[in-house]
Design a protein around this motif. Structure first.
Motif, PDB file in Angstrom:
ATOM      1  N   GLY A   1      -6.474   0.732   1.583  1.00 49.04           N
ATOM      2  CA  GLY A   1      -6.260   1.785   2.567  1.00 49.04           C
ATOM      3  C   GLY A   1      -7.334   1.917   3.617  1.00 49.04           C
TER       4      GLY A   1
ATOM      5  N   ASP B   1      -9.927   5.602   7.142  1.00 46.87           N
ATOM      6  CA  ASP B   1      -8.984   5.082   6.155  1.00 46.87           C
ATOM      7  C   ASP B   1      -7.598   5.663   6.453  1.00 46.87           C
ATOM      8  OD1 ASP B   1      -8.824   7.715   4.952  1.00 46.87           O
ATOM      9  OD2 ASP B   1     -10.729   7.276   3.983  1.00 46.87           O
ATOM     10  N   TYR B   2      -6.600   5.284   5.646  1.00 46.54           N
ATOM     11  CA  TYR B   2      -5.233   5.678   5.981  1.00 46.54           C
ATOM     12  C   TYR B   2      -4.995   7.179   5.793  1.00 46.54           C
ATOM     13  CZ  TYR B   2      -0.337   5.394   6.924  1.00 46.54           C
ATOM     14  OH  TYR B   2       0.887   5.591   7.515  1.00 46.54           O
TER      15      TYR B   2
ATOM     16  N   PHE C   1       0.826  -1.204   0.000  1.00 46.66           N
ATOM     17  CA  PHE C   1       0.000   0.000   0.000  1.00 46.66           C
ATOM     18  C   PHE C   1       0.866   1.262   0.000  1.00 46.66           C
ATOM     19  CE2 PHE C   1      -2.123   3.406   2.376  1.00 46.66           C
ATOM     20  CZ  PHE C   1      -3.231   3.600   1.566  1.00 46.66           C
TER      21      PHE C   1
ATOM     22  N   ILE D   1      -9.592   7.608  -1.107  1.00 39.24           N
ATOM     23  CA  ILE D   1      -9.460   6.148  -1.088  1.00 39.24           C
ATOM     24  C   ILE D   1     -10.829   5.535  -1.278  1.00 39.24           C
ATOM     25  CG2 ILE D   1      -8.852   4.191   0.364  1.00 39.24           C
ATOM     26  CD1 ILE D   1      -6.737   5.856   1.641  1.00 39.24           C
TER      27      ILE D   1
END
Length: 400
Positions: A329, A380-381, A262, A399
């Motif tokens: 993500g 999410d990231y 990722f 994402i």
């Protein structure tokens, strides 16, 4: 039930045998003389089986609400109604309980005690009980609150209090020897006296790691929560590669691979050199090397360590995080939130990143565990990145 391997213990012996007796449930009903008692089945995960039968299979009829209104005991050879009985079963693990038996029960998971609860239990219950057993008065031998806390955190770090009681018993035994040598003295045991009675602490204070490529995660263990440092380093720039160490289980290795994939594919989004991993041999290590580790909850932590290394920038402030990361993500929920928050408090880490889906678990914690904590919930990231590096991702960073 630990070690029970004869189904006749549950369903009774047939009367043709010498020494035949009814099963344990019929004996319990006879003893209490009511038809709706509470029957506790202790250590149900340690049932055995042999040529004499399988007690776990015999329990199916007893615990199934569709069948236990006509339970047949072999000794009485009569149908008995067990539907009004409340059965409570205890177990340390679910893996060894047959699935068919587990399906007939509601599972209630009990978290381990936190340090404050253990100190209170030791002060108000364990220590007075041991003093009474030894024939001592509190004014003769006393253990300070600070010493009790040090015993909990340095000598008896566990989910329950069994080892804590053992350590207190050890102090009393050595204290009694000193009192016999000098009967007119009184003992007040503080933190500095503990090495004399118990030796050096078994558990050392976990050090929060910091620096480029170093991020603190949160883990759940059988002894409660723990902080977990993740270290990423660039070994050389001659070829692309990725190495993992730290006795990682299969699930954790997969989480590390997902984190590497990722971050490698989204470095431009997170303002790092897009070609960094193409010419870097990366080593990811999770101390301590002698401790086996597994589970998906370190995915976010490993991804942040890799991103910190690629950006050549440390996380901006002390914090700890947990969460499973997907290839797209997303940050997925994890377990053990209570224990992980306790571990962070023990390390004096007040900023946490938890999955958005775990917000309800955190809000259910007692107020004294939430006090002074700054908790961010990540969906999410992108959310993790903004909290760790205090800047927004590139514009095309949505994402899916």
């Amino acid at each position: 039930l630990g070690g029970m391997r004869d189904e006749a213990e549950i369903k009774g012996h047939r009367r043709t045998y010498i020494g035949a007796m009814p099963g344990k449930f019929i004996q319990a009903l006879k003893e209490v003389q009511v038809e709706n008692p509470v029957i506790m089945l202790d250590e149900i995960d340690k049932l055995g089986s042999s040529f004499q039968g399988d007690p776990a299979s015999a329990l199916l009829e007893c615990l199934d609400p569709e069948q236990n209104n006509a339970f047949l005991d072999h000794y009485l050879d009569l149908r008995v109604d067990l539907s009004k009985v409340l059965f409570l079963c205890t177990a340390n693990q679910l893996d060894t309980i047959p699935q068919a038996l587990l399906d007939r029960m509601d599972t209630i998971r009990l978290s381990g005690y936190i340090s404050e609860e253990k100190v209170a239990i030791a002060k108000h219950h364990l220590l007075p009980k041991l003093l009474r057993r030894a024939g001592l008065k509190k004014k003769t031998l006393d253990v300070t609150d600070g010493a009790l806390r040090q015993i909990v955190e340095g000598y008896a770090r566990e989910a329950g209090v069994r080892n804590l009681e053992k350590q207190l018993h050890k102090i009393l035994r050595k204290g009694i020897v000193k009192l016999l040598e000098a009967p007119d003295t009184t003992l007040r045991i503080g933190i500095k006296d503990l090495p004399t009675y118990l030796g050096q602490p078994l558990f050392r204070q976990e050090k929060a790691l910091k620096g480029v490529g170093v991020v603190t995660g949160l883990a759940w263990t059988a002894m409660g929560g723990a902080t977990l440092g993740v270290e990423a380093a660039r070994i050389h720039s001659q070829t692309r590669g990725f190495k993992l160490t730290g006795q990682l289980g299969d699930v954790m290795k997969e989480s590390a691979s997902i984190a590497h994939s990722f971050i490698s594919s989204h470095l431009k989004r997170y303002k790092g050199d897009p070609a960094f991993f193409d010419r870097s041999y990366i080593h990811l290590h999770v101390p301590e090397g002698a401790t086996p580790k597994d589970g998906p909850s370190a995915g976010v932590t490993m991804a942040t360590a890799l991103l910190s290394l690629a950006r050549r920038e440390a996380v901006h402030r002390p914090m700890a995080m947990t969460g499973e990361l997907t290839l797209t993500g997303q940050v997925l929920p994890v377990g053990g939130i209570r224990e992980k928050v306790i571990a962070a408090r023990r390390q004096k880490i007040t900023t946490l990143i938890l999955p958005q889906a775990n917000q309800r678990d955190y809000e259910e914690l007692p107020d004294y565990l939430q006090e002074g904590m700054e908790v961010h919930f990540a969906r999410d990231y992108n959310d993790v990145f903004q909290i760790c590096f205090e800047e927004k991702p590139a514009r095309d960073s949505r994402i899916h």
